[in-house]
Design an enzyme around this catalytic site. Sequence first.
Site, PDB file in Angstrom:
ATOM      1  N   ALA A 113      -0.719   6.897  -1.271  1.00 30.56           N
ATOM      2  CA  ALA A 113      -0.067   8.205  -1.307  1.00 30.56           C
ATOM      3  C   ALA A 113       0.842   8.245  -2.531  1.00 30.56           C
ATOM      4  CB  ALA A 113       0.743   8.393  -0.035  1.00 30.56           C
ATOM      5  N   GLY A 152      -2.675   4.438   1.250  1.00 30.36           N
ATOM      6  CA  GLY A 152      -3.570   5.562   1.493  1.00 30.36           C
ATOM      7  C   GLY A 152      -4.911   5.405   0.803  1.00 30.36           C
ATOM      8  N   GLU A 155      -6.862   3.524   3.111  1.00 28.25           N
ATOM      9  CA  GLU A 155      -7.117   4.395   4.270  1.00 28.25           C
ATOM     10  C   GLU A 155      -8.244   5.391   3.963  1.00 28.25           C
ATOM     11  OE1 GLU A 155      -2.861   5.267   4.570  1.00 28.25           O
ATOM     12  OE2 GLU A 155      -2.979   4.683   6.676  1.00 28.25           O
ATOM     13  N   GLU A 175       2.454  -0.655   2.684  1.00 32.66           N
ATOM     14  CA  GLU A 175       3.509   0.287   3.090  1.00 32.66           C
ATOM     15  C   GLU A 175       4.751  -0.429   3.619  1.00 32.66           C
ATOM     16  OE1 GLU A 175       0.298   0.608   3.702  1.00 32.66           O
ATOM     17  OE2 GLU A 175      -0.345   2.700   3.531  1.00 32.66           O
TER      18      GLU A 175
HETATM   19  C1  3H9 Z   1       1.088   5.144   1.313  1.00 32.54           C
HETATM   20  O1  3H9 Z   1       0.013   5.088   0.811  1.00 32.54           O
HETATM   21  C2  3H9 Z   1       1.349   5.804   2.630  1.00 32.54           C
HETATM   22  C3  3H9 Z   1       0.121   6.127   3.396  1.00 32.54           C
HETATM   23  O2  3H9 Z   1      -0.206   5.086   4.278  1.00 32.54           O
HETATM   24  C4  3H9 Z   1       0.308   7.342   4.252  1.00 32.54           C
HETATM   25  C5  3H9 Z   1       0.702   8.615   3.594  1.00 32.54           C
HETATM   26  C6  3H9 Z   1       0.678   9.813   4.491  1.00 32.54           C
HETATM   27  N1  3H9 Z   1       2.770   6.733  -6.061  1.00 32.54           N
HETATM   28  O3  3H9 Z   1       3.111  -0.588 -10.966  1.00 32.54           O
HETATM   29  P1  3H9 Z   1       2.709  -0.015 -12.277  1.00 32.54           P
HETATM   30  C7  3H9 Z   1       3.167   4.704 -10.767  1.00 32.54           C
HETATM   31  S1  3H9 Z   1       2.462   4.514   0.556  1.00 32.54           S
HETATM   32  C8  3H9 Z   1       3.348   7.225  -7.168  1.00 32.54           C
HETATM   33  O4  3H9 Z   1       3.607  -0.201 -13.434  1.00 32.54           O
HETATM   34  P2  3H9 Z   1       0.480  -1.825 -12.445  1.00 32.54           P
HETATM   35  C9  3H9 Z   1       4.349   3.827 -11.162  1.00 32.54           C
HETATM   36  O5  3H9 Z   1       5.559   4.407 -10.762  1.00 32.54           O
HETATM   37  C10 3H9 Z   1       1.853   3.889  -0.975  1.00 32.54           C
HETATM   38  N2  3H9 Z   1       3.398   6.566  -8.350  1.00 32.54           N
HETATM   39  O6  3H9 Z   1       1.215  -0.442 -12.692  1.00 32.54           O
HETATM   40  C11 3H9 Z   1       4.174   3.780 -12.666  1.00 32.54           C
HETATM   41  O7  3H9 Z   1       4.660   4.990 -13.184  1.00 32.54           O
HETATM   42  P3  3H9 Z   1       5.343   5.029 -14.612  1.00 32.54           P
HETATM   43  C12 3H9 Z   1       1.225   2.567  -0.810  1.00 32.54           C
HETATM   44  C13 3H9 Z   1       2.844   5.357  -8.380  1.00 32.54           C
HETATM   45  O8  3H9 Z   1      -0.811  -1.729 -13.121  1.00 32.54           O
HETATM   46  C14 3H9 Z   1       2.659   3.772 -12.843  1.00 32.54           C
HETATM   47  O9  3H9 Z   1       2.122   4.301 -11.631  1.00 32.54           O
HETATM   48  N3  3H9 Z   1       0.847   2.037  -2.085  1.00 32.54           N
HETATM   49  C15 3H9 Z   1       2.236   4.789  -7.257  1.00 32.54           C
HETATM   50  O10 3H9 Z   1       1.400  -2.948 -12.738  1.00 32.54           O
HETATM   51  C16 3H9 Z   1       2.077   2.394 -13.063  1.00 32.54           C
HETATM   52  O11 3H9 Z   1       2.505   1.544 -12.021  1.00 32.54           O
HETATM   53  C17 3H9 Z   1       1.619   1.188  -2.782  1.00 32.54           C
HETATM   54  O12 3H9 Z   1       2.682   0.817  -2.353  1.00 32.54           O
HETATM   55  C18 3H9 Z   1       2.203   5.531  -6.069  1.00 32.54           C
HETATM   56  N4  3H9 Z   1       1.614   5.070  -4.946  1.00 32.54           N
HETATM   57  O13 3H9 Z   1       0.237  -1.867 -10.869  1.00 32.54           O
HETATM   58  C19 3H9 Z   1       1.059   0.723  -4.097  1.00 32.54           C
HETATM   59  N5  3H9 Z   1       1.780   3.556  -7.603  1.00 32.54           N
HETATM   60  O14 3H9 Z   1       4.311   4.527 -15.584  1.00 32.54           O
HETATM   61  C20 3H9 Z   1       2.054   0.935  -5.183  1.00 32.54           C
HETATM   62  C21 3H9 Z   1       2.085   3.376  -8.905  1.00 32.54           C
HETATM   63  O15 3H9 Z   1       5.698   6.465 -14.768  1.00 32.54           O
HETATM   64  N6  3H9 Z   1       1.570   0.622  -6.487  1.00 32.54           N
HETATM   65  N7  3H9 Z   1       2.738   4.465  -9.373  1.00 32.54           N
HETATM   66  O16 3H9 Z   1       6.534   4.119 -14.512  1.00 32.54           O
HETATM   67  C22 3H9 Z   1       1.357  -0.632  -6.945  1.00 32.54           C
HETATM   68  O17 3H9 Z   1       1.439  -1.594  -6.220  1.00 32.54           O
HETATM   69  C23 3H9 Z   1       1.032  -0.789  -8.399  1.00 32.54           C
HETATM   70  O18 3H9 Z   1       1.482   0.358  -9.061  1.00 32.54           O
HETATM   71  C24 3H9 Z   1      -0.462  -1.017  -8.736  1.00 32.54           C
HETATM   72  C25 3H9 Z   1      -0.632  -0.965 -10.276  1.00 32.54           C
HETATM   73  C26 3H9 Z   1      -0.890  -2.381  -8.223  1.00 32.54           C
HETATM   74  C27 3H9 Z   1      -1.314   0.072  -8.133  1.00 32.54           C
END
Ligand code: 3H9
Length: 744
Positions: A113, A152, A155, A175
Amino acid sequence: MVLPRGSSGSGGALRGRSRRGLRLDKDWSGAFLLGPKSTGPMAPAKQGYAPMETVRLARHGEVAIATIDNPPVNALGQALRTDLARTIAEAGADPAVSAIVIAATGRAFIAGADIGEFGKPPVPPLLPDLIDAIESCPKPVVAAIQGAALGGGLEVALACHGRVASAAAVLGLPEIKLGLIPGAGGTQRLPRLIGAAKAFPMILSGEPVAAGKALELGIVDEVTAGDVVAAAVAYARALAAKGAPARLRDRTDRLTAADREAFEVLAADATKKSGDMPNAMALIEAVRAAHSLPFTEGLAKERALFTALVADPRSKALRHVFFAEREIARIPGIGSEVKPRLVSRAAVIGAGTMGGGIAMSFANAGIPVTLIEQQQAQVDNGMNRIAAIYEMSVTRGSLTPQKRDERLALITPAVGLAAAAEADIVIEAAFEEMSVKQQIFSELDAVAKPGAILASNTSYLDIPTIAAATTRPQDVLGMHFFSPANVMKLLEVVRPDGVADDAVVTAVALGRRLGKVPVVVGNGFGFVGNRMLEARTRATERLLVAGALPHEVDTALTGFGFKMGPCAMADLAGNDIGWRSRKSRGKTAAVADAICEAGWFGQKTGRGYFLYPEGARTGQRDPEVEALIGRISQEQGVTRRSFTTEEILSRLLDPMVNEGARILEEGIAARPGDIDVIWLNGYNWPAWRGGPMHWADTVGLDVIARRLEAQAAETGDRSLEPAPLLRKLAAEGKGFADLKAKAA
Ligand code: 3H9
């Protein structure tokens, strides 16, 4: 894998679109994709698929391929949810389509999400509704997972009727790390797919699994080293040939009595270990519902628990940390065109605890490093200490003997600064004394190769004064590691005026290679972390003199979430360190000085603020210290009084926030979030409280300003008067979060 070129329908449909003047892209298989931005008056209404912002929909024969393209990480923001919902509706209704593949471009399949949308009014289509639409699609939908499928994102994949992953993909439900639980069916579908006893620990840890492991667990149907979209298309065709798709929501075969029993054992254990984590408890409830409730009711339960957690201040703090930890990568005034210099060899000067720890950080990252001392005996001692630390890891089982040998082989002991000649970066970790540092840097200037970064690990000293000892100030900066340097994540990269941008970028990039969290800070006494720590240390001293006892001060802070209070921390680090530093600056602290004058330097002498009988690691109250503190209060004419935990916390933390505000005013930290990241990664600030500046926002800056004014009036200490920035924000009813970035 080579796919047969699209036969039925696709060519005709594409030719039709081509005649209407739309941009056509050729994809991997020779089929044509509709360009993502090809909107306009000529866009087809009925034939083919109308273009979308975040999804490219194309056909490969009778399989529709929806390719998500929503940089940077394909988060499921409102635009992507809308486009995916439309994809499913349109391709699902297209008689020429028998199956759908959801694929993606970039490093993530879907990162979950959009975390930035949490806490804002939800805008449809909501993720659970989109996911329901995918699962309900009458045609098989297959996920082609090329990168990270998280939260998500997983999911969405679980709602699909098949999942094919590339070997490099990772899958997880992280999450929990945001103080949440999965909120779009993850707690109901994953147990149905692999059983609750396997799903629960995976969701509880939040750690993603690699594709191979996901296959072993049964989360994906196939892993391919080749083209994942091609493999998913083949899989989708095979599913379509079997008829109506099977849906996870209808499955109960994994939810056996034995599975429930095994899950309950794990849940009981988790309750013991994480009973104070509301999301861990919510997760148990949600996963239990997979067993005890029909699917739709389980889903409703999960949603209610998720929604409550989103509103919890602890999750808000963790979400703030998520973004702050990413924002530190943006260095004000330095664009992405500035590239780091090559670092393939390092040198560390000083083989003491700090220098040894820094050398180990290099070796652990696979970078050869020369460890330099003035005399053979000193460097031998340093190497022995390093070998002993690695040995301990081998004994504990966290390091193999082979890795130990490899790491030791990367560290070359040497005597004399000439050994730094080959290094691309030299980090000085010598005695904290300006004359010593200047001497070293002037000698380094003569031996280091041109373009080498010369960094000082100083905790307090002025970097330009150190740089002035060289002819190359553009290459001199601070790299402030935290002890033990091989363990602690924080790295303050100190950026003085006159240093080259690419030198700063090199230090930051290197910090990441070393597995650190590098935060760029400006030059100024104590930089960010230690300057604020000093504010807390002064506050501790004031509290002790005013009437609080060491254990009361420490208990207030551990109750807040720190692992250790300031008195226990000083005892662990050695009280003599602060004493020496105060003396060198002509400062005094009556209680801390008296403790040192008595020779009570902390754990290493068996007593400090607390007693440590027989090498104990946890201190006990010391009646002699308490009596000594009482005498000091008397000498200062202070009538001791008791303090509530609330008062102690306010007196410890408000002055830190005030110092943080001054640090922001001076541009020593670029953003309040940078300060929070520093305190989280270097000083054990509890992550679920978001860091000192975020915490201050949750308390209200007007409240903090009023409390500081009262403290300043009571003590006569003008440094406690609210900083102008704090006063201004408080008057405007704003928080630190309302500030824009300022150059460091
Ligand atoms: C969820 O899914 C809830 C659901 O179950 C239910 C919902 C109803 N959203 O980390 P990076 C941005 S909760 C918004 O440097 P990497 C991040 O801020 C979510 N933005 O890259 C950054 O922005 P900026 C569960 C996001 O290659 C840019 O993307 N998911 C999100 O080192 C690059 O990020 C997570 O917790 C997001 N979800 O790593 C996963 N994710 O460039 C969270 C990233 O402007 N994400 N951004 O600073 C990660 O773990 C890592 O970002 C990922 C990539 C491994 C994907």
